[in-house]
Design a protein around this motif. Structure first.
Motif, PDB file in Angstrom:
ATOM      1  N   LYS A  64       0.821  -1.216   0.000  1.00 14.40           N
ATOM      2  CA  LYS A  64       0.000   0.000   0.000  1.00 14.40           C
ATOM      3  C   LYS A  64       0.858   1.271   0.000  1.00 14.40           C
ATOM      4  N   HIS A  65       2.142   1.151   0.298  1.00 14.83           N
ATOM      5  CA  HIS A  65       3.036   2.306   0.316  1.00 14.83           C
ATOM      6  C   HIS A  65       3.793   2.482  -1.004  1.00 14.83           C
ATOM      7  N   ILE A  66       3.504   1.639  -1.990  1.00 15.31           N
ATOM      8  CA  ILE A  66       4.229   1.658  -3.263  1.00 15.31           C
ATOM      9  C   ILE A  66       3.232   1.869  -4.396  1.00 15.31           C
ATOM     10  N   LYS A  67       3.591   2.776  -5.315  1.00 18.90           N
ATOM     11  CA  LYS A  67       2.778   2.896  -6.525  1.00 18.90           C
ATOM     12  C   LYS A  67       3.098   1.689  -7.384  1.00 18.90           C
ATOM     13  N   THR A  68       2.123   0.831  -7.553  1.00 16.66           N
ATOM     14  CA  THR A  68       2.349  -0.420  -8.261  1.00 16.66           C
ATOM     15  C   THR A  68       1.134  -0.762  -9.099  1.00 16.66           C
ATOM     16  N   ALA A  69       1.306  -1.700  -9.988  1.00 17.92           N
ATOM     17  CA  ALA A  69       0.170  -2.218 -10.735  1.00 17.92           C
ATOM     18  C   ALA A  69      -0.759  -2.916  -9.734  1.00 17.92           C
ATOM     19  N   THR A  70      -1.993  -3.104 -10.121  1.00 22.36           N
ATOM     20  CA  THR A  70      -2.929  -3.814  -9.255  1.00 22.36           C
ATOM     21  C   THR A  70      -2.484  -5.264  -9.128  1.00 22.36           C
ATOM     22  N   ILE A  71      -2.422  -5.720  -7.899  1.00 23.91           N
ATOM     23  CA  ILE A  71      -1.979  -7.086  -7.636  1.00 23.91           C
ATOM     24  C   ILE A  71      -3.180  -7.924  -7.223  1.00 23.91           C
ATOM     25  N   HIS A  72      -3.367  -9.029  -7.937  1.00 27.19           N
ATOM     26  CA  HIS A  72      -4.464  -9.954  -7.637  1.00 27.19           C
ATOM     27  C   HIS A  72      -3.869 -11.252  -7.116  1.00 27.19           C
ATOM     28  N   ILE A  73      -4.140 -11.539  -5.859  1.00 30.07           N
ATOM     29  CA  ILE A  73      -3.685 -12.793  -5.268  1.00 30.07           C
ATOM     30  C   ILE A  73      -4.752 -13.846  -5.570  1.00 30.07           C
ATOM     31  N   PRO A  74      -4.376 -14.962  -6.211  1.00 29.99           N
ATOM     32  CA  PRO A  74      -5.359 -16.006  -6.532  1.00 29.99           C
ATOM     33  C   PRO A  74      -6.049 -16.551  -5.274  1.00 29.99           C
ATOM     34  N   GLU A  75      -7.329 -16.862  -5.409  1.00 33.70           N
ATOM     35  CA  GLU A  75      -8.102 -17.385  -4.279  1.00 33.70           C
ATOM     36  C   GLU A  75      -7.477 -18.646  -3.694  1.00 33.70           C
ATOM     37  N   THR A  76      -6.894 -19.474  -4.531  1.00 35.54           N
ATOM     38  CA  THR A  76      -6.279 -20.705  -4.022  1.00 35.54           C
ATOM     39  C   THR A  76      -5.133 -20.394  -3.070  1.00 35.54           C
ATOM     40  N   GLU A  77      -4.411 -19.317  -3.333  1.00 34.40           N
ATOM     41  CA  GLU A  77      -3.319 -18.903  -2.447  1.00 34.40           C
ATOM     42  C   GLU A  77      -3.874 -18.323  -1.149  1.00 34.40           C
ATOM     43  N   LEU A  78      -4.947 -17.549  -1.259  1.00 38.56           N
ATOM     44  CA  LEU A  78      -5.569 -16.988  -0.059  1.00 38.56           C
ATOM     45  C   LEU A  78      -6.094 -18.086   0.854  1.00 38.56           C
ATOM     46  N   GLU A  79      -6.665 -19.131   0.262  1.00 43.34           N
ATOM     47  CA  GLU A  79      -7.194 -20.245   1.053  1.00 43.34           C
ATOM     48  C   GLU A  79      -6.100 -20.916   1.874  1.00 43.34           C
ATOM     49  N   LYS A  80      -4.889 -21.015   1.333  1.00 44.83           N
ATOM     50  CA  LYS A  80      -3.770 -21.610   2.068  1.00 44.83           C
ATOM     51  C   LYS A  80      -3.470 -20.828   3.345  1.00 44.83           C
ATOM     52  N   LEU A  81      -3.796 -19.540   3.326  1.00 41.39           N
ATOM     53  CA  LEU A  81      -3.529 -18.670   4.458  1.00 41.39           C
ATOM     54  C   LEU A  81      -4.759 -18.469   5.346  1.00 41.39           C
ATOM     55  N   LYS A  82      -5.819 -19.227   5.057  1.00 45.55           N
ATOM     56  CA  LYS A  82      -7.081 -19.128   5.806  1.00 45.55           C
ATOM     57  C   LYS A  82      -7.722 -17.756   5.652  1.00 45.55           C
ATOM     58  N   ILE A  83      -7.612 -17.217   4.440  1.00 45.55           N
ATOM     59  CA  ILE A  83      -8.226 -15.938   4.083  1.00 45.55           C
ATOM     60  C   ILE A  83      -9.330 -16.236   3.073  1.00 45.55           C
ATOM     61  N   GLU A  84     -10.531 -15.695   3.311  1.00 45.67           N
ATOM     62  CA  GLU A  84     -11.664 -15.969   2.425  1.00 45.67           C
ATOM     63  C   GLU A  84     -11.903 -14.879   1.388  1.00 45.67           C
ATOM     64  N   ARG A  85     -11.515 -13.636   1.703  1.00 49.59           N
ATOM     65  CA  ARG A  85     -11.776 -12.515   0.803  1.00 49.59           C
ATOM     66  C   ARG A  85     -10.520 -11.671   0.627  1.00 49.59           C
ATOM     67  N   ARG A  86     -10.371 -11.086  -0.548  1.00 48.87           N
ATOM     68  CA  ARG A  86      -9.203 -10.235  -0.818  1.00 48.87           C
ATOM     69  C   ARG A  86      -9.181  -8.976   0.041  1.00 48.87           C
ATOM     70  N   ASP A  87     -10.356  -8.546   0.525  1.00 46.09           N
ATOM     71  CA  ASP A  87     -10.411  -7.335   1.344  1.00 46.09           C
ATOM     72  C   ASP A  87     -10.381  -7.639   2.848  1.00 46.09           C
TER      73      ASP A  87
END
Length: 144
Positions: A64-87
């Motif tokens: 969030k501190h870097i001007k960067t392209a939009t980064i989309h983390i795949p849902e399968t990767e989020l699930e490995k971390l026990k995260i259900e939503r990108r937000d």
């Protein structure tokens, strides 16, 4: 900021502060527990340091501190971390920084972000396929 001085600080010794990287991170697959600590003299920079080998430490910055392209983390990767939503507010996404001696700038690896569930203390470094992302995005630092 002197990156060498920042990495010479002692590692936190509280095991409960460690983030578990089940498969390590690329290049350090044998290291699975890291702490993330703020650099008090250099906010918003942080240090990702191995618990097993405290000499292994990397300067990181939340994306969030870097001007960067939009980064989309795949849902399968989020699930490995026990995260259900990108937000999900537990989700933190960091770029590993390096100092480019030629340009005298820090560059951010946005192509392989470090993704952390800061409540569950789980992390992964994920290599993204997006061609717009860079392994060496220049980061402009404010003086002061």
């Amino acid at each position: 900021m002197n990156a060498r001085t920042a990495t010479e600080r002692p590692a936190p010794t509280q095991p409960e502060e460690a983030v578990e990287f089940r498969h390590g991170i690329p290049g350090f697959e044998y290291l699975t527990r890291f702490t993330i600590t703020s650099l008090e003299d250099h906010p918003p920079f942080q240090l990702l340091r191995s618990v097993e080998e405290p000499d292994v430490a990397m300067l990181i910055l939340e994306l969030k501190h870097i001007k960067t392209a939009t980064i989309h983390i795949p849902e399968t990767e989020l699930e490995k971390l026990k995260i259900e939503r990108r937000d999900d507010p537990r989700l933190k996404i960091y770029a590993i920084l390096k100092f480019d001696r030629t340009s005298q700038w820090f560059t951010a690896n946005e192509k392989a972000p470090v993704v952390v569930n800061e409540v569950e203390r789980l992390g992964e470094q994920i290599i993204l396929e997006d061609e717009e992302l860079s392994f060496n995005r220049p980061v402009m630092l404010a003086d002061g």
